[in-house]
Design an enzyme around this catalytic site. Structure first.
Site, PDB file in Angstrom:
ATOM      1  CG  HIS A  84      -8.847  -2.684   2.975  1.00 34.03           C
ATOM      2  ND1 HIS A  84      -9.088  -4.096   2.593  1.00 34.03           N
ATOM      3  CD2 HIS A  84     -10.231  -2.438   3.316  1.00 34.03           C
ATOM      4  CE1 HIS A  84     -10.557  -4.299   2.401  1.00 34.03           C
ATOM      5  NE2 HIS A  84     -11.080  -3.433   2.888  1.00 34.03           N
ATOM      6  CG  ASN A 157     -13.762  -6.724   0.415  1.00 33.10           C
ATOM      7  OD1 ASN A 157     -12.934  -6.104   0.292  1.00 33.10           O
ATOM      8  ND2 ASN A 157     -14.746  -6.222   1.330  1.00 33.10           N
TER       9      ASN A 157
HETATM   10 FE1  HDE Z   1     -13.290   0.279   1.763  1.00 33.23          FE
HETATM   11  N1  HDE Z   1     -12.212   1.910   2.280  1.00 33.23           N
HETATM   12  N2  HDE Z   1     -14.986   1.501   2.582  1.00 33.23           N
HETATM   13  N3  HDE Z   1     -14.666  -1.302   1.476  1.00 33.23           N
HETATM   14  N4  HDE Z   1     -11.993  -0.585   1.058  1.00 33.23           N
HETATM   15  C1  HDE Z   1     -10.877   1.866   2.238  1.00 33.23           C
HETATM   16  O1  HDE Z   1      -9.754   3.739   1.367  1.00 33.23           O
HETATM   17  C2  HDE Z   1     -15.022   2.651   3.061  1.00 33.23           C
HETATM   18  C3  HDE Z   1     -16.083  -1.120   1.577  1.00 33.23           C
HETATM   19  C4  HDE Z   1     -11.935  -1.793   0.308  1.00 33.23           C
HETATM   20  O2  HDE Z   1      -5.994  -1.597  -1.413  1.00 33.23           O
HETATM   21  C5  HDE Z   1     -10.313   2.959   2.544  1.00 33.23           C
HETATM   22  O3  HDE Z   1      -7.810   4.265   0.363  1.00 33.23           O
HETATM   23  C6  HDE Z   1     -16.257   3.007   3.445  1.00 33.23           C
HETATM   24  C7  HDE Z   1     -16.540  -2.137   0.605  1.00 33.23           C
HETATM   25  C8  HDE Z   1     -10.572  -2.173  -0.134  1.00 33.23           C
HETATM   26  O4  HDE Z   1      -5.930   0.609  -1.175  1.00 33.23           O
HETATM   27  C9  HDE Z   1     -11.641   4.010   3.035  1.00 33.23           C
HETATM   28  C10 HDE Z   1     -17.124   1.988   3.045  1.00 33.23           C
HETATM   29  C11 HDE Z   1     -15.456  -2.929   0.096  1.00 33.23           C
HETATM   30  C12 HDE Z   1     -10.081  -1.236   0.277  1.00 33.23           C
HETATM   31  C13 HDE Z   1     -12.669   3.108   2.956  1.00 33.23           C
HETATM   32  C14 HDE Z   1     -16.247   0.896   2.629  1.00 33.23           C
HETATM   33  C15 HDE Z   1     -14.377  -2.168   0.546  1.00 33.23           C
HETATM   34  C16 HDE Z   1     -10.475  -0.320   1.094  1.00 33.23           C
HETATM   35  C17 HDE Z   1      -9.149   3.219   3.430  1.00 33.23           C
HETATM   36  C18 HDE Z   1     -18.748   1.720   3.380  1.00 33.23           C
HETATM   37  C19 HDE Z   1     -15.706  -4.145  -0.724  1.00 33.23           C
HETATM   38  C20 HDE Z   1      -8.466  -1.132  -0.002  1.00 33.23           C
HETATM   39  C21 HDE Z   1      -7.850   3.311   2.385  1.00 33.23           C
HETATM   40  C22 HDE Z   1     -19.321   2.382   2.713  1.00 33.23           C
HETATM   41  C23 HDE Z   1     -16.402  -3.835  -1.956  1.00 33.23           C
HETATM   42  C24 HDE Z   1      -7.815  -0.412  -1.015  1.00 33.23           C
HETATM   43  C25 HDE Z   1      -8.354   3.845   1.451  1.00 33.23           C
HETATM   44  C26 HDE Z   1      -6.491  -0.499  -1.405  1.00 33.23           C
HETATM   45  C27 HDE Z   1     -10.192   0.990   1.533  1.00 33.23           C
HETATM   46  C28 HDE Z   1     -13.830   3.352   3.093  1.00 33.23           C
HETATM   47  C29 HDE Z   1     -16.986  -0.482   2.507  1.00 33.23           C
HETATM   48  C30 HDE Z   1     -13.040  -2.557   0.138  1.00 33.23           C
HETATM   49  C31 HDE Z   1     -11.452   4.697   4.300  1.00 33.23           C
HETATM   50  C32 HDE Z   1     -16.784   4.247   3.646  1.00 33.23           C
HETATM   51  C33 HDE Z   1     -18.373  -2.823   0.681  1.00 33.23           C
HETATM   52  C34 HDE Z   1     -10.143  -3.328  -0.975  1.00 33.23           C
HETATM   53  O5  HDE Z   1     -11.686   5.268   2.171  1.00 33.23           O
END
Ligand code: HDE
Length: 703
Positions: A84, A157
């Site tokens: 993202h 999302n």
């Molecule tokens: Fe994320 N995800 N994600 N994700 N995600 C990140 O956090 C992560 C997941 C989502 O505008 C990171 O700040 C893991 C689902 C958005 O700043 C990180 C898992 C959904 C954003 C991270 C998921 C998301 C992130 C990278 C699996 C939808 C952007 C930068 C367990 C519900 C937020 C940050 C923004 C960002 C990890 C799965 C949505 C690395 C470990 C499911 C919208 O922490």
């Protein structure tokens, strides 16, 4: 600011804006330029040097002004988000129209008198910070609400399910979709061997993969997407009863997508298309709005479904768990500076307020660790003090001290609890202190998920079955595009076999296109089920609206001024964003002698960047447009992308010729555009011809 003032701030929609004013400085021409330590700078353009008579000579390291400038520049970048990375954001407000006090004590979901200030960041997932907006990808939809009880983040999302079921798989799925390790290719795409290899190896990705191959992954605008919390949280009411909950945001403007060819072209023609679209709408006062809803399952009913409600690869079918809409979110203010706001905003799934709690959703539990952790590497341990992240309500913790980037100054002599003064005491639950739901847990340590997590195809098939014909055709093309980009036969051959588990018809089409294999016998029969809320055609606004749609009017010297202004005024009155595209920007003169200064000239823009095109009549058609390859291509391309096209008088034969289909049905004014391929034409003078009844909207027929 007093504590009471801070609390009041957190209950008013512009509370965060007021809070940020403390750190906002406006550039002006009265304040002289200074160094960061406050000394006025007399020459920011030349490094201090020792010069000889020829005015050359070495530079001096003692130049504190030059060194500060370069040092600040050297350190401008922070690590981009691992996923993202590319995003854009805006401020807004959340209002409740119905209290959910039967299921939660959270003030933000029960107090209908509040306006909760919020910040929303949209993003793509795969690409780097500088990648294009309109790639095929999932879109992030991350909301931070600054409530009087603390910040509440919904990090969602635009697709309601996820690729994997267990957080430990996240590095694998992200590595597989990101550019490949040996050559850092591709950027902003999932069309490569490693991603599809991963998809095949993990049948749990199937459901999400179909959403990703559908039009949902190429939205027309961030303003026209749904938002889903995806993970299962829980809500706890004052009797201590718990419900599992999923959060939904449904856009007022409906859900709309680009077509793939258009999306691909916009990547090059205007890589900032989505961020500009959002800023433009807000700037012009057309604030995007979403209804906010809850899906609720009483805790004791959690086992009543054929799927596990804690499995993020499954939706909760609306037939079984209806959405209860209780509020509205609006975005109404653009950011002032990208870096300190959009880039430094940091979301955490673990940031919840009293009345809201987690669940045993294994993805959510992992995310609760990951987001908190990643902010430390992006922003340092004091990231919650950054203006965009800090709560609007009063906050203080005498133990959390020091560390890189600390800038809050806390007066007092103790930094531990309990202390002899009773300073900074924790709050009882009755005073708003957070308490966790007292869930009874007993078990054996094991690395496993419940049995129901093992079923991976049913909902993917329901999703595919529920799509309209045109949406299915788009899915077939998307799979074909993606697999055609995979050059390792094992990857595309296996995948076409896998597709047969959902639809043999789809598998045949894709296999034929990409040279894949089909299984000798169908791996599963189609259960034939469809469900509500999956096809995006269900999310059209009740009445078609042209509000905020971008309409181009093509003109060259000799255009019909009456037709031009009548159409322009009518469209503007109905909320469309109208742009005049002229043969030259210097000024275009009408048949009757008026000169119009176009917003752009033909070559500077493309039909892809507009939702509709109008061509007034006049001799400009024969003398200008028909002689311009760009203008002719504009019409042909707009038609091939199913855009609405309108023309009058001399423009009618011109349009028909460019769309190359003489037999195409062209609706005349007043007639329904439903069977017209979205082309509306007519003859007559401006006032009689241009009374177009019915709404103009892109038709989903044909190409
Ligand atoms: Fe994320 N995800 N994600 N994700 N995600 C990140 O956090 C992560 C997941 C989502 O505008 C990171 O700040 C893991 C689902 C958005 O700043 C990180 C898992 C959904 C954003 C991270 C998921 C998301 C992130 C990278 C699996 C939808 C952007 C930068 C367990 C519900 C937020 C940050 C923004 C960002 C990890 C799965 C949505 C690395 C470990 C499911 C919208 O922490």
């Amino acid at each position: 600011m007093s504590v009471q003032q801070q609390i009041d701030n957190a209950k008013s929609g512009d509370g965060k804006v007021k809070d940020l004013q403390k750190d906002t400085y406006e550039l002006n021409d009265k304040q002289h330029m200074t160094t960061d330590y406050g000394v006025k700078i007399s020459d920011p353009d030349h490094w201090l040097r020792v010069v000889n008579e020829k005015q050359t000579g070495p530079m001096l390291l003692e130049d504190q002004i030059g060194r500060e400038k370069i040092m600040r520049f050297d350190h401008e970048r922070i690590p981009e988000r691992v996923v993202h990375a590319r995003g854009t954001a805006a401020f807004g407000t959340f209002k409740l129209f119905e209290s959910a006090e039967d299921v939660t004590t959270a003030g933000v979901l029960t107090d209908t008198s509040r306006e909760t200030p919020l910040f929303l960041r949209f993003s793509t997932v795969q690409g780097s910070k500088g990648s294009a907006d309109t790639v095929r990808d999932v879109r992030g939809f991350a909301v931070k609400m600054y409530t009087p009880e603390g910040n509440w983040d919904i990090v969602g999302n635009n697709i309601p399910v996820f690729f994997i079921q267990d957080a430990i798989k996240f590095p694998d799925v992200v590595h597989s979709v990101k550019p490949e390790p040996h050559n850092e290719v591709p950027q902003g795409q999932s069309a490569h061997n490693n991603f599809w290899d991963f998809v095949y190896m993990h049948s749990e990705t199937t459901h999400m993969n179909y959403w990703q191959m559908s039009d949902r992954a190429i939205p027309r605008s961030y303003r026209m997407m749904q938002g889903f919390g995806v993970n299962t949280y829980s809500l706890v009411n004052k009797e201590g009863k718990r419900h599992l909950v999923k959060f939904h945001f449904t856009p007022e403007l409906g859900v709309h997508s680009l077509v793939w060819d258009e999306a691909l072209k916009i990547c090059g023609q205007d890589p900032d298309f989505h961020r500009k679209d959002l800023m433009e709408a807000i700037e012009k006062g057309h604030f995007p709005r979403w209804k906010f809803g809850l899906q609720l399952i009483p805790e004791e009913k959690a086992d009543d479904f054929e799927f596990d409600p804690l499995d993020a690869t499954k939706v909760w079918p609306e037939e079984l768990v209806p959405i209860r809409y209780i509020g509205q979110m609006e975005l109404n203010r653009n950011v002032d500076e990208f870096f300190p706001q959009t880039e430094q905003v940091a979301f955490c799934t673990s940031h919840i307020v009293p009345g809201i709690d987690f669940s045993n959703d294994p993805l959510l539990q992992g995310r609760n660790f990951s987001y908190f952790d990643t902010q430390i590497s992006r922003l340092g341990p004091n990231w919650q003090e950054l203006p965009i992240n800090r709560p609007v309500c009063p906050y203080m913790n005498l133990v959390n001290r020091d560390g890189q980037g600390k800038h809050r100054i806390t007066k007092g002599t103790v930094n531990y609890w309990p202390n002899r003064f009773g300073t900074n005491p924790p709050a009882e639950p009755a005073q708003g202190g957070f308490t966790s739901y007292p869930e009874k847990i007993q078990g054996t340590k094991a690395r496993l998920l419940s049995e129901k997590f093992k079923e991976h195809y049913n909902q993917a098939q329901t999703f595919y079955n529920s799509l309209s014909q045109i949406e299915k055709a788009h899915v077939a093309k998307a799979f074909s595009f993606e697999l055609d980009h995979c050059d390792d036969p094992i990857v595309y051959k296996r995948m076409t076999e896998r597709i047969a588990s959902i639809s043999t018809e789809l598998a045949e089409t894709v296999a034929n296109n990409v040279g894949g294999d089909l299984p000798s016998k169908s791996p599963r029969s189609n259960h034939g089920k469809t469900a509500k809320g999956l096809s995006q055609l269900e999310y059209m606004p009740e009445k078609a609206v042209i509000d905020t749609r971008r309409v181009a009017i093509l003109i060259a010297d000799g255009f019909d001024y009456d037709a031009y202004t009548t159409m322009k005024d009518a469209l503007t009155e109905r909320g469309a964003f109208v742009f005049t595209i002229g043969a030259q920007r210097k000024g275009v003169t009408s048949e009757s002698g008026q000169t119009v200064t176009p917003d752009h000239f033909f070559v500077g823009m493309r039909s892809t960047l507009f939702d509709a095109t109008f061509v007034p009549g006049g001799k400009h058609v024969a003398e200008g447009l028909a002689k311009s390859g760009v203008a002719k291509h504009w019409i042909a391309e707009a038609f091939s992308h199913l855009k609405a096209i309108a023309g009058v008088n001399e423009a009618v034969p011109f349009i028909k010729k460019q769309i190359g289909l003489d037999e195409v049905k062209v609706a005349s004014p007043g007639a329904s555009v439903a069977d017209s391929y979205g082309v509306v034409t007519g003859y007559g003078d401006a006032s009689s011809t241009l009374k177009v009844s019915g709404e103009i909207g892109p038709e989903s027929k044909g190409l």
